[in-house]
Design an enzyme around this catalytic site. Sequence first.
Site, short mmCIF file in Angstrom:
data_model
loop_
_atom_site.label_atom_id
_atom_site.label_comp_id
_atom_site.label_asym_id
_atom_site.label_seq_id
_atom_site.Cartn_x
_atom_site.Cartn_y
_atom_site.Cartn_z
N GLN A 1 5.50 -11.22 7.54
CA GLN A 1 5.10 -12.26 8.95
C GLN A 1 4.29 -11.33 9.56
O GLN A 1 4.16 -11.57 10.62
CB GLN A 1 6.23 -13.18 8.98
CG GLN A 1 6.01 -13.72 10.50
CD GLN A 1 5.07 -14.88 10.68
OE1 GLN A 1 4.31 -15.81 9.88
NE2 GLN A 1 4.34 -14.79 11.02
N LYS A 2 4.90 -9.93 9.78
CA LYS A 2 3.52 -9.18 10.31
C LYS A 2 2.13 -9.46 10.74
O LYS A 2 2.01 -9.12 11.21
CB LYS A 2 4.89 -7.37 10.50
CG LYS A 2 4.07 -6.67 11.00
CD LYS A 2 4.38 -5.72 10.64
CE LYS A 2 3.76 -4.65 9.70
NZ LYS A 2 2.32 -4.23 10.05
N SER B 1 5.81 0.18 10.22
CA SER B 1 5.04 0.07 9.95
C SER B 1 4.84 1.01 8.92
O SER B 1 5.05 2.12 9.98
CB SER B 1 3.59 -0.61 10.77
OG SER B 1 2.33 -0.24 10.45
N LEU C 1 7.05 3.61 1.12
CA LEU C 1 7.71 2.33 1.06
C LEU C 1 7.99 2.33 2.69
O LEU C 1 9.29 3.40 3.06
CB LEU C 1 8.49 1.94 0.60
CG LEU C 1 7.67 2.25 -1.03
CD1 LEU C 1 8.60 1.19 -2.21
CD2 LEU C 1 6.65 0.39 -0.99
N HIS C 2 8.74 0.59 3.47
CA HIS C 2 9.95 1.70 4.49
C HIS C 2 11.00 0.16 4.58
O HIS C 2 10.78 -1.05 3.38
CB HIS C 2 9.41 1.14 5.15
CG HIS C 2 7.59 0.46 5.41
ND1 HIS C 2 8.25 -0.92 5.85
CD2 HIS C 2 6.27 0.18 6.31
CE1 HIS C 2 7.26 -1.41 6.42
NE2 HIS C 2 6.42 -0.28 6.08
N MET D 1 0.89 -1.59 -0.09
CA MET D 1 0.20 -0.06 0.27
C MET D 1 1.10 1.44 0.19
O MET D 1 0.87 2.02 -0.27
CB MET D 1 -0.62 0.33 0.91
CG MET D 1 -2.10 -1.13 1.25
SD MET D 1 -3.79 -1.09 2.11
CE MET D 1 -2.96 -0.86 3.70
N GLY D 2 2.22 0.97 -0.07
CA GLY D 2 3.51 2.07 -0.28
C GLY D 2 3.67 2.60 0.72
O GLY D 2 3.25 2.11 2.04
N GLY E 1 11.01 -2.57 5.68
CA GLY E 1 10.26 -4.22 6.08
C GLY E 1 9.58 -4.84 4.32
O GLY E 1 9.71 -5.19 3.28
N HIS E 2 8.80 -3.78 3.46
CA HIS E 2 9.04 -3.81 2.14
C HIS E 2 9.93 -4.17 1.44
O HIS E 2 9.74 -4.58 0.10
CB HIS E 2 7.83 -2.10 0.92
CG HIS E 2 6.71 -1.95 2.10
ND1 HIS E 2 6.90 -0.92 2.62
CD2 HIS E 2 5.71 -2.46 2.11
CE1 HIS E 2 5.40 -0.32 3.35
NE2 HIS E 2 4.89 -1.74 3.27
P1 AMP Z 1 1.96 -2.89 3.64
O1 AMP Z 1 2.22 -2.31 2.33
O2 AMP Z 1 1.42 -2.58 4.57
O3 AMP Z 1 0.15 -3.60 3.49
O4 AMP Z 1 2.19 -4.64 3.35
C1 AMP Z 1 2.69 -4.78 2.27
C2 AMP Z 1 3.30 -6.46 2.42
O5 AMP Z 1 4.80 -5.17 3.49
C3 AMP Z 1 2.83 -7.03 3.35
O6 AMP Z 1 2.96 -8.66 2.74
C4 AMP Z 1 3.32 -6.84 4.87
O7 AMP Z 1 2.89 -7.99 5.80
C5 AMP Z 1 4.51 -6.57 4.42
N1 AMP Z 1 5.36 -5.46 5.23
C6 AMP Z 1 5.00 -4.77 6.08
N2 AMP Z 1 5.82 -4.27 7.49
C7 AMP Z 1 6.48 -5.11 7.30
C8 AMP Z 1 7.15 -5.39 7.85
N3 AMP Z 1 8.39 -4.63 9.04
N4 AMP Z 1 8.68 -6.45 8.30
C9 AMP Z 1 8.33 -7.12 6.79
N5 AMP Z 1 7.29 -7.25 5.82
C10 AMP Z 1 6.73 -6.36 6.10
#
Ligand code: AMP
Length: 276
Positions: A145-146, A182, A30-31, A27-28, A33-34
């Site tokens: 996995q978060k 996050s 980006l950090h 969902m953008g 984790g992404h």
């Molecule tokens: P989101 O943009 O929050 O929808 O996340 C997109 C993908 O990134 C999803 O598969 C999340 O589980 C993964 N993600 C988000 N935060 C983390 C993190 N801290 N570590 C690893 N993967 C993450």
Amino acid sequence: MKIIETVHQFEYQCVQSPRPMGLVPTMGNLHKGHMSLIKHAQKDNASVAVSIFVNPNQFGSTEDFSTYPRNIKSDLDILKDANVDIVFIPSIQEMYPKGFAASIDVGLIATRLEGEFRPSHFNGVATVLCKLISMSRPNNIYLGQKDAQQCLVIKKLNDDLNLGTQVVILPTIRDDDGLAISSRNIHLSESQRKAAVILHESLHVAKNLWHDETKNIEHIKLQMCKVIHTQPLANIDYISIANVETLEELKHKLTPAIALGAIRIGHTRLIDNIIL
Ligand code: AMP
């Protein structure tokens, strides 16, 4: 890097892309984790597509869709620097044209935990993921996995509907103090950010107690609550010790198990988990 806004172009580019191809749905904003997902995808695949779409259908009417952090310009710079092959940034209209009506329900797994607090959330997640996978036909899809329950929902979607991708789940990337990174963390004030680490700490307490033969599950959950309650800014939505595959609440110590929690700090909702 190809920046694509239409479904038709996305389908076309993905068909043309060298295989195997990996998809990283986001969902953008980006950090790290992404970026960890993207790096892994690049190692495993000949090409990588990243989608950025803040999916309105996975937000409840009282949730933070309008304030969800968006930063498309910086996201595109990051992805270009990372040598990503394709970025898909559709509009809402492009994903859900007039008359769009489908909604995918993956059953029981979507009703537990997050599903109780966010009743239509996983229908929205499953539907948008089904669309993204159908458009791009990736060999591999990368998830964090978060969002443990989301991973299980997408695995079930993939298995039940024979979508034919391999679901790769990668470890949670954390800040130095242990807080799971996050996009929503940006909303935390300095004091809230300090308080937020309490969720991770409670999960660690659960893990330590899990290995103590004398303690039962209710005791472990009580201790997790006690830890979180030491932090006045934190409100518990749930804490759970569950079967790692079904997320069914455990009554006895059986493996494989997972401890999960969701807390609210101010208006920000945080989730995290630890495998026991
Ligand atoms: P989101 O943009 O929050 O929808 O996340 C997109 C993908 O990134 C999803 O598969 C999340 O589980 C993964 N993600 C988000 N935060 C983390 C993190 N801290 N570590 C690893 N993967 C993450």
